[in-house]
Design a protein around this motif. Structure first.
Motif, mmCIF file in Angstrom:
data_model
loop_
_atom_site.group_PDB
_atom_site.id
_atom_site.type_symbol
_atom_site.label_atom_id
_atom_site.label_comp_id
_atom_site.label_asym_id
_atom_site.label_seq_id
_atom_site.Cartn_x
_atom_site.Cartn_y
_atom_site.Cartn_z
ATOM 1 N N HIS A 85 -14.841 -1.476 12.729
ATOM 2 C CA HIS A 85 -15.744 -2.260 11.872
ATOM 3 C C HIS A 85 -16.396 -3.373 12.693
ATOM 4 O O HIS A 85 -15.814 -4.431 12.902
ATOM 5 C CB HIS A 85 -14.985 -2.858 10.676
ATOM 6 C CG HIS A 85 -15.891 -3.485 9.651
ATOM 7 N ND1 HIS A 85 -15.527 -3.573 8.314
ATOM 8 C CD2 HIS A 85 -17.127 -4.039 9.730
ATOM 9 C CE1 HIS A 85 -16.507 -4.162 7.636
ATOM 10 N NE2 HIS A 85 -17.488 -4.469 8.485
ATOM 11 N N HIS A 87 -20.638 -5.004 13.649
ATOM 12 C CA HIS A 87 -22.094 -4.957 13.441
ATOM 13 C C HIS A 87 -22.727 -5.411 14.740
ATOM 14 O O HIS A 87 -22.426 -6.510 15.214
ATOM 15 C CB HIS A 87 -22.516 -5.892 12.306
ATOM 16 C CG HIS A 87 -21.819 -5.582 11.021
ATOM 17 N ND1 HIS A 87 -22.294 -4.658 10.130
ATOM 18 C CD2 HIS A 87 -20.665 -6.051 10.501
ATOM 19 C CE1 HIS A 87 -21.462 -4.577 9.103
ATOM 20 N NE2 HIS A 87 -20.466 -5.412 9.308
ATOM 21 N N LYS A 181 -22.439 4.048 4.745
ATOM 22 C CA LYS A 181 -21.757 2.823 4.311
ATOM 23 C C LYS A 181 -22.260 2.470 2.924
ATOM 24 O O LYS A 181 -23.465 2.554 2.636
ATOM 25 C CB LYS A 181 -22.088 1.675 5.284
ATOM 26 C CG LYS A 181 -21.567 0.292 4.857
ATOM 27 C CD LYS A 181 -20.141 0.069 5.314
ATOM 28 C CE LYS A 181 -19.630 -1.335 4.975
ATOM 29 N NZ LYS A 181 -20.136 -2.379 5.872
ATOM 30 N N HIS A 239 -12.739 -2.814 4.355
ATOM 31 C CA HIS A 239 -11.939 -4.053 4.346
ATOM 32 C C HIS A 239 -10.715 -3.815 3.468
ATOM 33 O O HIS A 239 -10.675 -2.835 2.719
ATOM 34 C CB HIS A 239 -12.706 -5.227 3.701
ATOM 35 C CG HIS A 239 -13.913 -5.698 4.430
ATOM 36 N ND1 HIS A 239 -13.849 -6.405 5.610
ATOM 37 C CD2 HIS A 239 -15.225 -5.591 4.133
ATOM 38 C CE1 HIS A 239 -15.081 -6.711 6.009
ATOM 39 N NE2 HIS A 239 -15.939 -6.216 5.125
ATOM 40 N N ASP A 333 -15.009 -6.734 12.048
ATOM 41 C CA ASP A 333 -16.230 -7.259 11.425
ATOM 42 C C ASP A 333 -16.999 -8.182 12.378
ATOM 43 O O ASP A 333 -17.795 -9.005 11.934
ATOM 44 C CB ASP A 333 -15.930 -7.984 10.105
ATOM 45 C CG ASP A 333 -17.066 -7.852 9.094
ATOM 46 O OD1 ASP A 333 -18.078 -7.177 9.402
ATOM 47 O OD2 ASP A 333 -16.971 -8.448 8.007
HETATM 48 ZN ZN LIG Z 1 -18.917 -5.743 7.904
#
Ligand SMILES: [Zn+2]
Length: 425
Positions: A85, A87, A181, A239, A333
């Motif tokens: 996970h 970005h 997603k 998550h 994340d």
């Molecule tokens: Zn995320």
């Protein structure tokens, strides 16, 4: 130059020196503790040739002619780590280079678009040896005005009803999404109240992804949302959630639907006043490899949004899921506040073990389980014919998880990463 950085530079220089005269691309790691993605064995030797694992044997395994010999005694060889996970920010190459220097050979991007998506696709196709490999969800499915529209950064397509699901998913696949997603969250847990998809649209997008052979990965931040996503047929949760408790049957539901979960404890803990970003960013074993431009960001913590929460239920959920055999993957994340590529994976591993996983369970989630969940069949394990995406560390992370930070060498497709370049900056 501080002492830990100097030590890292010297170690890297010695490593390079000992490899100078070897045959191109062939090496043996001799007499090493081997974590093959699932099991730990001692006194093993691993031969790499032409970018793949060629042979695995005991400590006496003969080195191929002109192979570079790397001492494995007192060290552990692991499959390259997978961050399930992230970005990618604008500096896509730098992010992937930093990941690789810190032992993360594959990054799974969970939302992107525009020029960055184009860049990710190009880098994915090139699969260069000096940056981590990458897959991407591209643009995710969310309601008009839903998360992450509140974060700004240009407009993107949204979806409002089940009838549009297949066309929406097909358009994403045409743009280059490797998996789909879905945002199923109004951010109420963060003190907001944004529009979100209804259950029927959630299920329609999941079904539309499956109709094209793609995984559906769902962002949730509450147990109720997680249950809806699981019942809608999601393949994975991006998550876990905060809270003082978790229902006793939560893991049973997850297990019976065969979902995987990417807890992202390292980012959730920020909302419980338990952020570890500052400690990770200042760790002398990690810091030299974090780009100076993002070091401050990586050390940041913010006041919990929507009030401070408990993460006791989060930890209970991790233990419950592990007991039920639900795959728990490592995800960070990044670049969420206090998170950065590569480094935060080592923090997440520490948190998963502190929550109750064994080190081997945590490492499995960062390697073979992640590869299996995302159908990356060429990696995640150290076995004959698999990609030689490898990390060699000092010590034994299968008993002390923090040893993942004691990186001696990283290889992508059998090519040694020039980590010393980072220590010099
Ligand atoms: Zn995320």
């Amino acid at each position: 130059m501080t002492r830990p950085i100097l030590t890292a530079v010297l170690a890297a220089a010695m490593f390079v020196q000992s490899t100078a005269a070897s045959a191109q691309g062939t090496f043996i790691v001799r007499d090493v503790r081997l974590f093959d993605g699932e099991r730990v064995t001692e006194h093993r030797s691993v031969v790499v040739r032409d970018g793949v694992i060629a042979q695995i044997g005991d400590a006496t395994l003969a080195a191929p002619p002109r192979a570079q010999v790397i001492a494995g005694r007192g060290r552990t060889l692991l499959p390259g780590l997978i961050d399930a996970h992230v970005h990618m920010s604008d500096s896509v190459e730098s992010n992937l280079r930093q990941s690789l220097a810190l032992g993360v050979t594959t990054d799974l991007d969970m939302w992107n678009g525009g020029a960055r998506l184009e860049r990710i696709r190009a880098l994915r196709a090139a699969d260069a040896p000096d940056i981590a490999d990458v897959r991407t969800a591209g643009t995710g499915a969310t309601a008009p005005g839903g998360h992450p529209t509140q974060m700004g950064g240009g407009s993107f397509p949204t979806i409002t009803n089940p009838a549009d699901a297949q066309a929406f998913v097909d358009a994403r696949i045409a743009e280059g999404s490797d998996y789909i997603k879905i945002i199923y969250d109004d951010l109420a847990s963060l003190g907001m109240k944004l529009p979100m998809l209804d259950r029927r649209t959630l299920k329609a997008v999941v079904d539309a992804a499956h109709a094209r052979g793609k995984l559906a990965v769902v962002h949730i931040l509450s147990e109720a949302q997680a249950r809806d996503a699981i019942e809608a047929g999601a393949d994975g949760l991006a998550h876990l959630f905060t809270g003082a408790t978790v229902s006793p049957g939560f893991a049973g539901l997850a297990a019976s639907h065969h979902v995987f979960v990417v807890p992202t404890l390292t980012v959730l803990y920020g909302d419980c006043g338990e952020a570890i970003g500052a400690r990770i960013a200042r760790d002398s074993l990690l810091r030299p490899y974090i780009r100076p431009a993002v070091r401050e960001w990586a050390a940041k913590s913010f006041p919990p949004m929507g009030g401070k929460k408990s993460c006791d239920g989060t930890r209970d959920a991790v233990r419950q899921l592990a007991r039920a055999g639900v795959p728990l993957l490592t995800g960070t994340d990044s670049p969420a506040p206090g998170q950065t590529y590569g480094a935060s994976v080592h923090g997440e591993l520490e948190l998963l073990v502190a929550a109750g996983l064994t080190p081997v369970q945590a490492l499995t989630g960062a390697t073979s389980a992640a590869a299996k969940a995302f159908r990356l069949t060429d990696r995640g394990v150290i076995a004959a014919a698999k990609r030689a995406d490898l990390v060699l560390v000092d010590g034994d992370p299968t008993t002390d998880i923090t040893a993942t930070r004691r990186i001696v060498a990283v290889w992508k497709k059998g090519v040694a990463v020039k980590r010393e370049r980072y220590a010099e900056q």
